[in-house]
Design a protein around this motif. Structure first.
Motif, short mmCIF file in Angstrom:
data_model
loop_
_atom_site.label_atom_id
_atom_site.label_comp_id
_atom_site.label_asym_id
_atom_site.label_seq_id
_atom_site.Cartn_x
_atom_site.Cartn_y
_atom_site.Cartn_z
N GLY A 1 0.79 -1.22 0.00
CA GLY A 1 0.00 0.00 0.00
C GLY A 1 0.83 1.27 0.00
N LEU A 2 0.12 2.33 0.32
CA LEU A 2 0.70 3.66 0.27
C LEU A 2 1.57 3.95 1.48
CD1 LEU A 2 -2.52 5.59 -0.76
CD2 LEU A 2 -0.66 4.89 -2.25
N GLY A 3 2.58 4.74 1.28
CA GLY A 3 3.36 5.24 2.40
C GLY A 3 2.94 6.66 2.73
N LEU A 4 2.47 7.39 1.71
CA LEU A 4 2.07 8.77 1.85
C LEU A 4 1.05 9.08 0.77
CD1 LEU A 4 2.75 11.58 3.20
CD2 LEU A 4 4.38 11.89 1.34
N ALA A 5 -0.02 9.76 1.13
CA ALA A 5 -1.04 10.14 0.15
C ALA A 5 -1.68 11.43 0.62
CB ALA A 5 -2.10 9.04 0.00
N GLY A 6 -2.32 12.14 -0.29
CA GLY A 6 -2.95 13.38 0.08
C GLY A 6 -4.07 13.78 -0.86
N LEU B 1 -2.80 -1.29 6.00
CA LEU B 1 -2.00 -1.68 4.84
C LEU B 1 -2.17 -0.74 3.65
CD1 LEU B 1 -2.58 -5.53 5.01
CD2 LEU B 1 -0.65 -4.21 5.91
N ASP B 2 -3.33 -0.08 3.57
CA ASP B 2 -3.59 0.80 2.44
C ASP B 2 -4.69 1.78 2.85
OD1 ASP B 2 -3.28 1.79 -0.16
OD2 ASP B 2 -4.68 0.35 -1.04
N TRP B 3 -4.75 2.90 2.19
CA TRP B 3 -5.83 3.85 2.40
C TRP B 3 -5.98 4.69 1.16
CZ3 TRP B 3 -1.02 4.60 4.36
CH2 TRP B 3 -0.40 5.79 4.08
N ASP B 4 -7.15 5.36 1.08
CA ASP B 4 -7.44 6.19 -0.08
C ASP B 4 -8.37 7.32 0.36
OD1 ASP B 4 -7.26 6.93 -2.80
OD2 ASP B 4 -9.00 5.71 -3.36
N ALA C 1 -1.92 2.56 12.84
CA ALA C 1 -2.46 3.91 12.97
C ALA C 1 -2.21 4.65 11.67
CB ALA C 1 -1.80 4.64 14.13
N LEU C 2 -3.05 5.62 11.42
CA LEU C 2 -2.95 6.45 10.23
C LEU C 2 -2.96 7.90 10.69
CD1 LEU C 2 -2.98 6.59 7.12
CD2 LEU C 2 -5.46 6.43 7.24
N ALA C 3 -1.89 8.61 10.40
CA ALA C 3 -1.80 10.03 10.75
C ALA C 3 -2.37 10.84 9.58
CB ALA C 3 -0.37 10.43 11.02
N ILE C 4 -3.32 11.72 9.88
CA ILE C 4 -3.93 12.59 8.88
C ILE C 4 -3.70 14.03 9.34
CG2 ILE C 4 -6.08 13.28 7.73
CD1 ILE C 4 -5.33 10.45 7.00
N MET C 5 -3.01 14.82 8.52
CA MET C 5 -2.68 16.18 8.91
C MET C 5 -3.13 17.18 7.86
SD MET C 5 0.96 15.06 10.37
CE MET C 5 0.92 13.60 9.35
N PRO C 6 -3.63 18.32 8.31
CA PRO C 6 -4.01 19.37 7.36
C PRO C 6 -2.79 19.88 6.60
CG PRO C 6 -4.95 19.82 9.53
CD PRO C 6 -3.97 18.68 9.68
N LEU C 7 -2.97 20.15 5.31
CA LEU C 7 -1.87 20.70 4.51
C LEU C 7 -1.46 22.07 5.01
CD1 LEU C 7 -2.90 19.72 0.87
CD2 LEU C 7 -1.07 18.75 2.24
N ALA C 8 -2.37 22.78 5.67
CA ALA C 8 -2.08 24.12 6.18
C ALA C 8 -1.05 24.08 7.31
CB ALA C 8 -3.36 24.79 6.66
N SER D 1 -6.65 17.72 -1.50
CA SER D 1 -6.50 19.18 -1.49
C SER D 1 -6.47 19.78 -0.08
CB SER D 1 -7.62 19.82 -2.31
OG SER D 1 -8.86 19.59 -1.69
N LYS D 2 -6.84 19.01 0.95
CA LYS D 2 -6.87 19.53 2.31
C LYS D 2 -5.96 18.83 3.30
CE LYS D 2 -11.43 21.40 1.97
NZ LYS D 2 -12.37 22.14 2.70
N PHE D 3 -5.70 17.53 3.09
CA PHE D 3 -4.97 16.74 4.06
C PHE D 3 -3.91 15.88 3.39
CE2 PHE D 3 -9.31 17.24 5.66
CZ PHE D 3 -9.08 17.77 6.92
N PHE D 4 -2.95 15.42 4.19
CA PHE D 4 -2.08 14.34 3.75
C PHE D 4 -2.06 13.31 4.86
CE2 PHE D 4 1.02 16.86 6.06
CZ PHE D 4 1.89 15.93 6.61
N GLY D 5 -1.82 12.06 4.47
CA GLY D 5 -1.82 10.98 5.44
C GLY D 5 -0.59 10.11 5.27
N LEU D 6 -0.18 9.51 6.38
CA LEU D 6 0.92 8.55 6.32
C LEU D 6 0.69 7.49 7.38
CD1 LEU D 6 3.64 9.43 8.54
CD2 LEU D 6 2.89 11.46 7.36
#
Length: 138
Positions: A2-7, A50-53, A23-30, A9-14
């Motif tokens: 799966g993904l290691g990093l994805a984003g 293992l993966d997210w979208d 765990a999945l960290a979701i942070m605002p791009l701001a 228009s508002k957030f990115f996750g890793l």
């Protein structure tokens, strides 16, 4: 897997390793600068994520797949997470082995696809919280 990093228009996750499950960290791009040592995360799986979208129709929604055999749909609050998110808005169950791929349909809203080590691909309708098609032995 799966993904290691994805984003979007508002957030990115890793993905973030943590004891007792993934765990999945979701942070605002701001938010810029150094990441804090402690931050709120999506921690509702019993196994590794293992993966997210990210949902292409809703910037505040993310789907995650795990080796706990589930796929979960999460609603990110406006402004991002302020505390750990442990309760999904939808939990999709049906795979017999770990779910290693999840992807939102890019044109049809509320449709996702999952693939599992049980050798099935499932197409889910999120409005019904149910699989509408299963392809075996891919």
């Amino acid at each position: 897997e799966g993904l290691g990093l994805a984003g979007n228009s508002k957030f990115f996750g890793l993905s973030w390793a943590s004891g007792g499950g993934g765990a999945l960290a979701i942070m605002p791009l701001a938010n810029t600068g150094r990441l804090p040592t402690s931050m709120p995360m999506i921690t509702g799986h019993q196994g590794t994520v293992l993966d997210w979208d990210f949902n292409p129709f809703n910037d505040h929604q993310v789907a995650s797949a795990s080796d706990d055999c589930t796929t979960r749909i999460w609603q990110i609050p406006e402004g991002g997470l302020t505390e750990n998110l442990t309760d999904p808005v939808i939990s999709l169950e049906g795979h017999q082995k770990k779910v290693h791929i999840v992807q939102y349909h890019k044109v049809a809203e509320n449709i996702i696809t999952t693939a599992s080590h049980d050798h099935t691909v499932r197409i889910w309708d999120l409005t019904k919280s149910a699989a509408v098609t299963t392809v075996d032995s891919f």
